[in-house]
Design a protein around this motif. Structure first.
Motif, PDB file in Angstrom:
ATOM      1  N   ASN A   1     -22.693 -18.791 113.785  1.00 33.57           N
ATOM      2  CA  ASN A   1     -23.837 -18.981 113.284  1.00 33.57           C
ATOM      3  C   ASN A   1     -24.173 -20.369 113.057  1.00 33.57           C
ATOM      4  O   ASN A   1     -25.084 -21.063 113.324  1.00 33.57           O
ATOM      5  CB  ASN A   1     -24.248 -18.317 111.964  1.00 33.57           C
TER       6      ASN A   1
ATOM      7  N   PHE B   1     -24.599 -22.353 116.121  1.00 37.96           N
ATOM      8  CA  PHE B   1     -25.879 -21.969 116.613  1.00 37.96           C
ATOM      9  C   PHE B   1     -26.965 -22.766 115.963  1.00 37.96           C
ATOM     10  O   PHE B   1     -27.758 -23.508 116.541  1.00 37.96           O
ATOM     11  CB  PHE B   1     -26.176 -20.531 116.486  1.00 37.96           C
TER      12      PHE B   1
ATOM     13  N   ARG C   1     -33.159 -17.454 115.112  1.00 40.39           N
ATOM     14  CA  ARG C   1     -32.983 -16.480 116.201  1.00 40.39           C
ATOM     15  C   ARG C   1     -34.254 -15.676 116.674  1.00 40.39           C
ATOM     16  O   ARG C   1     -34.637 -15.378 117.673  1.00 40.39           O
ATOM     17  CB  ARG C   1     -31.753 -15.557 116.189  1.00 40.39           C
TER      18      ARG C   1
END
Length: 325
Positions: free
Chosen positions: A249, A252, A312
């Motif tokens: 995460n 990302f 996301r």
């Protein structure tokens, strides 16, 4: 020698010699390992055993308890050629009726006595007699599975009445024995290790009892170690999965909006998580400028997870606030 054979060898040396107990034991031997024959009003007995010590104990029981000298024969087992069958035979005699009367195995008719080959409560009224009965029953038709594999004690008897009588005697010692029909026979059994230990104590197999207790302790320790290892493995797997999720995460977020866009407190923990991938939450907390506990570190990482999740889904870009939460 198997565990069961060793227990029988031990018990065979400890049969009670009390007059009342001798009768209870003799009744069990004849009922569960023997036959009674009648010819022209006279009776004869025959018992067969696969254990030499058990055969010897019955021979001595008849000799010392009833002043009877029995005939002994030995032959190889027809099923297992390497084993022997020991047969104890008491030839026909008018005096044998006296023994059958003592064991309540005959009933008086109008002119003569008739065979009534069933167990009677009179034989096991006393506690000592019930113990002797269980000793002889174990020697005659009992067996114990190798406790290294499982805990199982059973008695193989011919009729349901015999099974229920034995179950009642066991119940008098607070054993919760079960009965199951197996082909043309009935099996009375105990499956709990603690109950088998108590049974061995009652019949006087104390060396076998100690061996079983040692096995139980080792098995319990092994099971406890396995449980601990499984628990530690599960916790470690959970920790690794959480760490990988946090790192994924954070990476990302770095690719999308950049770590610098996070609040200052989340930036710090994010960079530490990336730099020290194998560190625990507790260790990460000590590395902070203002140290935090495990729960505080976990709280910040959950916030980072939530930000990544919203990104996301196409959520808004997070701007760095001027304060820390």
């Amino acid at each position: 020698m198997s565990f069961s054979s060793a227990a029988k060898a031990e018990v065979s040396k400890k049969l009670s010699q009390n007059s009342c107990c001798v009768k209870a034991a003799a009744a069990a031997f004849l009922k569960f390992a023997g036959s009674i024959y009648e010819l022209d009003g006279t009776f004869s007995f025959k018992t067969s055993f696969e254990n030499a010590q058990t055969a010897r104990s019955f021979f001595l029981l008849m000799k010392n308890g009833f002043s009877k000298h029995c005939e002994v024969s030995i032959k190889k087992n027809s099923k297992l050629q390497k084993n022997y069958v020991y047969t104890i035979f008491l030839p026909p005699s008018n005096d044998n009726l006296r023994i059958l009367k003592d064991l309540h195995f005959v009933r008086k008719g109008a002119k003569e006595y008739h065979l009534s080959f069933s167990l009677k409560e009179e034989l096991v009224k006393k506690k000592c007699c019930r113990k002797a009965f269980l000793q002889a029953t174990f020697l005659s038709c009992g067996s114990i599975t190798n406790p290294e594999k499982m805990y199982h004690l059973e008695f193989d008897v011919k009729t349901k009445d015999d099974a229920e009588f034995l179950q009642k005697v066991l119940k008098s010692f607070e054993f919760e024995a079960k009965i199951v029909e197996r082909k043309s026979h009935y099996v009375v059994y105990l499956k709990e290790g603690e109950q088998i230990v108590d049974f061995l104590n009652i019949i006087g197999a104390h060396s076998s009892l100690l061996e079983l207790e040692n096995i139980r302790i080792v098995k319990e320790l092994r099971n406890n170690v396995n449980r601990l290892v499984n628990c530690e493995t599960a916790n470690l797997e959970k920790t690794i999965n959480a760490s990988m999720r946090h790192i994924e995460n954070i990476e990302f977020i770095e690719r999308t909006i950049g770590i610098d866009s996070l609040p200052q407190n989340l930036q710090e923990i994010a960079r530490l998580r990336i730099k020290y991938k194998d560190a625990s939450l507790k260790e990460l907390g000590k590395m902070l400028k203002k140290p935090l506990g495990k729960s505080g570190v976990n709280h910040r990482l959950r916030k980072i997870d939530k930000i990544a999740e919203e990104l996301r889904k196409g959520g808004r870009v997070y701007a760095k606030p001027s304060h820390e939460d």
